[in-house]
Design a protein around this motif. Structure first.
Motif, PDB file in Angstrom:
ATOM      1  N   VAL A 297     -17.247 -35.166 -60.439  1.00 19.92           N
ATOM      2  CA  VAL A 297     -17.685 -33.831 -60.044  1.00 19.92           C
ATOM      3  C   VAL A 297     -16.843 -32.801 -60.781  1.00 19.92           C
ATOM      4  CG1 VAL A 297     -17.957 -32.181 -58.163  1.00 19.92           C
ATOM      5  CG2 VAL A 297     -18.451 -34.611 -57.766  1.00 19.92           C
ATOM      6  N   LEU A 298     -17.508 -31.914 -61.499  1.00 21.65           N
ATOM      7  CA  LEU A 298     -16.850 -30.805 -62.176  1.00 21.65           C
ATOM      8  C   LEU A 298     -17.115 -29.543 -61.371  1.00 21.65           C
ATOM      9  CD1 LEU A 298     -17.882 -31.608 -65.867  1.00 21.65           C
ATOM     10  CD2 LEU A 298     -15.844 -32.362 -64.606  1.00 21.65           C
ATOM     11  N   VAL A 299     -16.060 -28.769 -61.122  1.00 25.44           N
ATOM     12  CA  VAL A 299     -16.141 -27.636 -60.204  1.00 25.44           C
ATOM     13  C   VAL A 299     -15.954 -26.333 -60.967  1.00 25.44           C
ATOM     14  CG1 VAL A 299     -15.253 -26.631 -58.072  1.00 25.44           C
ATOM     15  CG2 VAL A 299     -15.168 -29.120 -58.411  1.00 25.44           C
ATOM     16  N   THR A 300     -16.816 -25.354 -60.660  1.00 30.63           N
ATOM     17  CA  THR A 300     -16.759 -24.068 -61.346  1.00 30.63           C
ATOM     18  C   THR A 300     -17.074 -22.940 -60.373  1.00 30.63           C
ATOM     19  OG1 THR A 300     -17.614 -22.820 -63.252  1.00 30.63           O
ATOM     20  CG2 THR A 300     -19.177 -24.212 -62.079  1.00 30.63           C
ATOM     21  N   ARG A 309      -9.371 -30.515 -55.650  1.00 26.43           N
ATOM     22  CA  ARG A 309      -8.263 -31.293 -55.093  1.00 26.43           C
ATOM     23  C   ARG A 309      -8.733 -32.098 -53.882  1.00 26.43           C
ATOM     24  NH1 ARG A 309      -4.977 -27.473 -54.754  1.00 26.43           N
ATOM     25  NH2 ARG A 309      -5.249 -26.872 -52.571  1.00 26.43           N
ATOM     26  N   TYR A 310      -9.537 -31.479 -53.011  1.00 31.41           N
ATOM     27  CA  TYR A 310     -10.022 -32.186 -51.822  1.00 31.41           C
ATOM     28  C   TYR A 310     -10.890 -33.380 -52.218  1.00 31.41           C
ATOM     29  CZ  TYR A 310     -12.130 -33.090 -47.291  1.00 31.41           C
ATOM     30  OH  TYR A 310     -12.551 -33.696 -46.139  1.00 31.41           O
ATOM     31  N   GLN A 314     -10.454 -37.472 -51.515  1.00 35.32           N
ATOM     32  CA  GLN A 314     -11.465 -38.302 -50.873  1.00 35.32           C
ATOM     33  C   GLN A 314     -11.950 -39.429 -51.771  1.00 35.32           C
ATOM     34  OE1 GLN A 314     -12.177 -37.658 -47.552  1.00 35.32           O
ATOM     35  NE2 GLN A 314     -10.464 -36.258 -47.952  1.00 35.32           N
ATOM     36  N   GLY A 315     -11.325 -39.584 -52.931  1.00 38.18           N
ATOM     37  CA  GLY A 315     -11.651 -40.694 -53.818  1.00 38.18           C
ATOM     38  C   GLY A 315     -12.738 -40.406 -54.829  1.00 38.18           C
ATOM     39  N   VAL A 316     -13.139 -39.126 -54.967  1.00 35.11           N
ATOM     40  CA  VAL A 316     -14.144 -38.743 -55.964  1.00 35.11           C
ATOM     41  C   VAL A 316     -13.430 -38.107 -57.154  1.00 35.11           C
ATOM     42  CG1 VAL A 316     -16.171 -37.322 -56.454  1.00 35.11           C
ATOM     43  CG2 VAL A 316     -15.889 -38.368 -54.190  1.00 35.11           C
ATOM     44  N   GLN A 317     -13.628 -38.644 -58.332  1.00 43.03           N
ATOM     45  CA  GLN A 317     -13.003 -38.075 -59.524  1.00 43.03           C
ATOM     46  C   GLN A 317     -13.520 -36.652 -59.730  1.00 43.03           C
ATOM     47  OE1 GLN A 317     -13.788 -40.159 -63.197  1.00 43.03           O
ATOM     48  NE2 GLN A 317     -12.812 -38.572 -64.440  1.00 43.03           N
ATOM     49  N   SER A 318     -12.617 -35.688 -59.763  1.00 48.10           N
ATOM     50  CA  SER A 318     -13.029 -34.292 -59.878  1.00 48.10           C
ATOM     51  C   SER A 318     -12.030 -33.514 -60.710  1.00 48.10           C
ATOM     52  CB  SER A 318     -13.153 -33.657 -58.485  1.00 48.10           C
ATOM     53  OG  SER A 318     -13.499 -32.300 -58.585  1.00 48.10           O
TER      54      SER A 318
END
Length: 332
Positions: A297-300, A309-310, A314-318
């Motif tokens: 997941v890429l966040v913008t 970070r959250y 939770q184990g999701v690569q972000s």
């Protein structure tokens, strides 16, 4: 395999397909998630957007612009890259962009909300390998109430103002938020007026079959006739002395997700704040990320570091998707 999408100073670029998603500057081909000004820019050679959103995008980028509309769920292949659009639930015609190339699938969320409202197609999760999500309200304090509760709250406020012979004014962004608020209003209470900036988008919503109450574009005469009874939906408050005299005593409310924080209401200069947002709240962001099944997941846009970070916890690569510095203004 190299990334399907990369951030550039012109926006999010797909090298394999040679197109941009929501470019910040004019490009040859722009795939546009929706018609808000921070996502749709004038001057591109051609645009691709959701079919139902073509009229609103035309208003934004100009009647001479070349715009192709793609029905939700249908796909096209451009330079070997398969592209399809799926409902984002943000405003009328808002779409997520699904991009598939050599067996890999990316989805760009655009702006979205996971709670349905009657003024646009409801958000639909799209399975993918990499999900690019916004995070405008990416903090746990942002949690939205049900739509029916907002309807009751807004109309009760309007009725109370009528009893006190005050004109009601609701400040709402001209595209999307204003139409959503209009759809909540009970026309039996009194006359409904809209700002000239709201009126063309009001018409495109009606033409798309969205049920909105009768409303009149405000002028000084209609303001005088509606004084003490009506409600005006506008992106900003008229400050001219003639307008103040025409409206009479007013009560001003702001409709925005930022109203979740009391201090923001004071900063907006409003008497009341209705927590109405067309973006996902904290739980909506998390559920959207889960339901895509994405392993990355890429966040913008927004509280990027907090959400990223959250997700990692939770184990999701972000990670945060960083663009070259660009000045943008976002709706809420």
């Amino acid at each position: 395999m190299a990334d399907l999408l990369i951030p550039t100073d012109r926006g999010l670029y797909c090298p394999a397909g040679n197109f941009y998603v929501d470019p910040h500057k004019p490009v040859e081909l722009a795939v546009v998630t929706h018609a808000h000004s921070d996502h749709a820019r004038r001057g591109c050679g051609a645009y691709l957007t959701a079919a139902i959103g073509v009229p609103t995008l035309q208003l934004r980028v100009g009647e001479k612009a070349r715009i192709d509309g793609l029905p939700f769920g249908q796909s096209i292949v451009h330079n070997g890259v398969r592209v399809s659009l799926h409902p984002a639930g943000h405003i009328l015609g808002s779409a997520q962009v699904r991009i598939e190339y050599r067996g890999e699938v990316w989805v760009v969320s655009g702006d979205y909300k996971t709670v349905a409202d009657p003024t646009c197609d409801a958000y639909e999760p799209v399975r993918c390998d990499t999900f690019i999500t916004e995070s405008t309200f990416g903090l746990p304090i942002y949690r939205w109430r049900a739509n029916n509760e907002l309807v009751d709250e807004i109309n009760a406020w309007w009725r109370g103002n009528v009893e006190q012979r005050r004109t009601s004014v609701i400040l709402a962004y001209s595209l999307g938020k204003a139409q959503r608020v209009l759809g909540m209003l009970d026309p039996a209470i009194g006359p409904i007026l809209i700002h000239p900036a709201v009126e063309p988008f009001y018409r495109t919503y009606q033409q798309a079959g969205i049920a909105l109450p009768p409303a009149q574009c405000v002028d000084l005469d209609s303001a005088r006739r509606s004084r003490g009874r009506g409600v005006l939906v506008a992106p900003s408050l008229p400050m001219d002395a003639d307008w103040r005299a025409a409206l009479g005593e007013i009560s001003v409310a702001t409709a925005s997700g930022w109203m979740q924080v009391g201090s923001m209401r004071k900063r907006a200069g409003a008497d009341f704040g209705f927590v109405v947002s067309d973006h996902a709240d904290w739980e909506g962001l998390l559920s959207a990320c889960r339901e895509t099944g994405a392993t990355r997941v890429l966040v913008t846009h927004g509280y990027t570091e907090v959400l990223s970070r959250y997700l990692n916890e939770q184990g999701v690569q972000s990670e945060v998707l960083h663009f070259p510095r660009i000045e943008v203004t976002r709706s809420a």
